[in-house]
Each structure stands twice: as structure tokens, then as C-alpha cells.
Design a protein around this motif. Structure first.
Motif, mmCIF file in Angstrom:
data_model
loop_
_atom_site.group_PDB
_atom_site.id
_atom_site.type_symbol
_atom_site.label_atom_id
_atom_site.label_comp_id
_atom_site.label_asym_id
_atom_site.label_seq_id
_atom_site.Cartn_x
_atom_site.Cartn_y
_atom_site.Cartn_z
ATOM 1 N N VAL A 1 0.593 -1.427 0.077
ATOM 2 C CA VAL A 1 0.026 0.047 0.014
ATOM 3 C C VAL A 1 1.010 1.122 0.091
ATOM 4 N N THR A 2 2.107 1.222 -0.188
ATOM 5 C CA THR A 2 3.152 2.339 -0.212
ATOM 6 C C THR A 2 2.766 3.401 -1.336
ATOM 7 N N ALA A 3 1.971 2.959 -2.200
ATOM 8 C CA ALA A 3 1.661 3.733 -3.378
ATOM 9 C C ALA A 3 0.398 4.886 -2.971
ATOM 10 N N LEU A 4 -0.273 4.398 -1.982
ATOM 11 C CA LEU A 4 -1.186 5.186 -1.622
ATOM 12 C C LEU A 4 -0.854 6.552 -0.906
ATOM 13 N N PRO A 5 -1.774 7.531 -0.883
ATOM 14 C CA PRO A 5 -1.103 8.939 0.019
ATOM 15 C C PRO A 5 -1.148 8.589 1.292
ATOM 16 N N GLN A 6 -0.435 9.330 2.036
ATOM 17 C CA GLN A 6 -0.272 9.172 3.455
ATOM 18 C C GLN A 6 -1.715 9.532 4.229
#
Length: 235
Positions: free
Chosen positions: A92-97
């Protein structure tokens, strides 16, 4: 192992006033990633080296019905999560913070770091300062989780702190040698560090002759290497 690192800023005002950034309390512990995969719970530091978790912490991790890889810090005998890297095996690292923090609140069985938005950021800063905390972390809410030191996450510290290599000890005199930074005296309530350990020291300022003024021992850093220490800019 993919680990996001923080740049440093001396201008908190700009981030407090910009709604594109959230604020989190800056924790002063050991960086740790905790993973749950089925009935197996593992932990690693930022170097990817394994860490042993107490059985009580493993038990907490297993209360989650979902698998996860959480990023956070080990502090005062507990794990505090501040980001999530994967959920049920999905990266899920591509999701925004902002989306990752919301998802982490759903999956994490551990305490979450305090986070604030908008006008609440100033209140969080005041609270952390009153509690004699270390400072704040500002994260760009639209940014992905990026490997290494980038400009999407910055730290603002209320006082100076840095990591130092212990070069020698004089327990009789109660002092620790930090190489060219001189000797420091601390009231140790627990175990002393060992020669070769990397320790975190809080201090007021660096004197003209390169010594630390009013140093305070914060703890041993097992998540850093000598190369990390050498790469610091200490002033």
C-alpha cells in the motif's frame, strides 16, 4: 528493506500553516517494523536486522484478523505505529499518506502515533512541547511511502540531538567517551552502554571546541550503524 527516512527542518511555521501537511508527534525510540503473517509475528529494525518482541506484544499483534507490515517505533516497552506498508500481503506504499493512516487505524492493533491536521497541528505542538517531547514530524498528505530520505517527510526538533559512538567508559567517574566530542556524564538508572554502542544524546549546543553542552542520555540505538553516525551533520 524499504524504509522511509526524514529530512530535517528548522522552520515549523511553514508546515503548521500549510494544510497539505499533517503533523505527528516525533517519538524517541528504536525504529521498528512489525509484520504479522498468519500466526507468525516478526520484527526488524531499519537495517532489516531481526528484533525479538515480548510475548505480550506478539499476542497483541495476533488480535488483528488481518495481516500487516507496520512501520513505527519501539518506545517505553511498547510498539507505536505511524505508517503501514502492506495489508494482507498487498503493498500500500503507493497510496497517499492520508489514505495509509486511515487504513492503519483499521488494521493496527497497536497504539497509533498522535496525528493532527489543520489548526490542530499547533495544539499538538504545544502539547508535545509541554510534555517535554522531542518535536514533531510533518508528512505530505498526498505523498506515497518513499524509500530513503526525501522531502515528503521532515522532522522538527525542539532541541538538538544526535547519535554518537561510545569509544570508552569510566564507570567509576560516571562518564562516557564519545571520541572527538569529549566525555559526558549522565545519571544512569539502568544498564550502562558498552564500548562500540551507538547512543542518542540530547544537548543544548555544540561548543566552539566541538564538545557537547548540557548533554542528556536518551538511550542506545540498535537501529543505526557507524555509517549512519558518520553521515550526520552535527552542529
Amino acid at each position: 528493506m524499504k524504509v522511509a527516512l526524514l529530512s530535517e527542518t528548522s522552520n515549523a511555521k511553514a508546515f503548521l500553516e500549510d494544510d497539505a501537511w499533517c503533523a505527528q508527534e516525533k517519538l524517541n525510540g528504536e525504529r521498528m517494523l512489525v509484520e504479522k503473517a498468519g500466526a507468525v509475528v516478526t520484527a526488524h529494525n531499519r537495517q532489516g536486522e531481526p528484533r525479538t518482541l515480548p510475548a505480550t506484544v506478539e499476542a497483541v499483534a495476533l488480535t488483528s484478523e488481518l495481516d500487516f507490515l507496520l512501520d513505527g517505533e519501539w518506545i517505553a516497552g511498547q510498539f507505536v505505529a505511524f505508517d503501514v506498508i502492506s495489508i494482507n500481503g498487498a503493498d500500500v506504499t503507493a497510496l497517499p499518506q492520508s489514505a495509509r493512516f486511515a487504513a492503519m487505524a483499521e488494521v493496527s492493533p497497536f497504539r497509533l502515533v498522535r496525528q493532527a491536521l489543520g489548526e490542530d497541528k499547533a495544539a499538538l505542538m504545544a502539547s508535545v512541547r509541554a510534555e517535554k517531547g522531542e518535536g514533531l514530524v510533518f508528512k505530505l498528505r498526498d505523498a506515497a511511502y518513499l524509500d530513503g530520505r526525501t522531502e515528503v517527510g521532515v522532522k522538527f526538533k525542539f532541541w538538538k540531538s544526535a547519535s554518537f559512538l561510545v569509544t570508552d567508559l569510566d564507570i567509576a567517574k560516571g562518564t562516557v567517551g564519545l571520541g572527538c566530542f569529549g566525555r559526558c556524564s549522565f545519571p544512569f538508572a539502568g544498564a550502562w552502554p558498552k564500548v562500540g554502542d551507538i547512543v542518542e544524546i540530547r544537548y543544548l549546543l555544540m561548543t566552539k571546541n566541538g564538545k557537547l553542552s548540557q548533554p542528556a542520555f536518551l538511550g542506545v540505538r540498535s537501529d543505526l550503524t557507524a555509517a549512519d553516525v558518520a553521515a550526520q551533520v552535527i552542529a
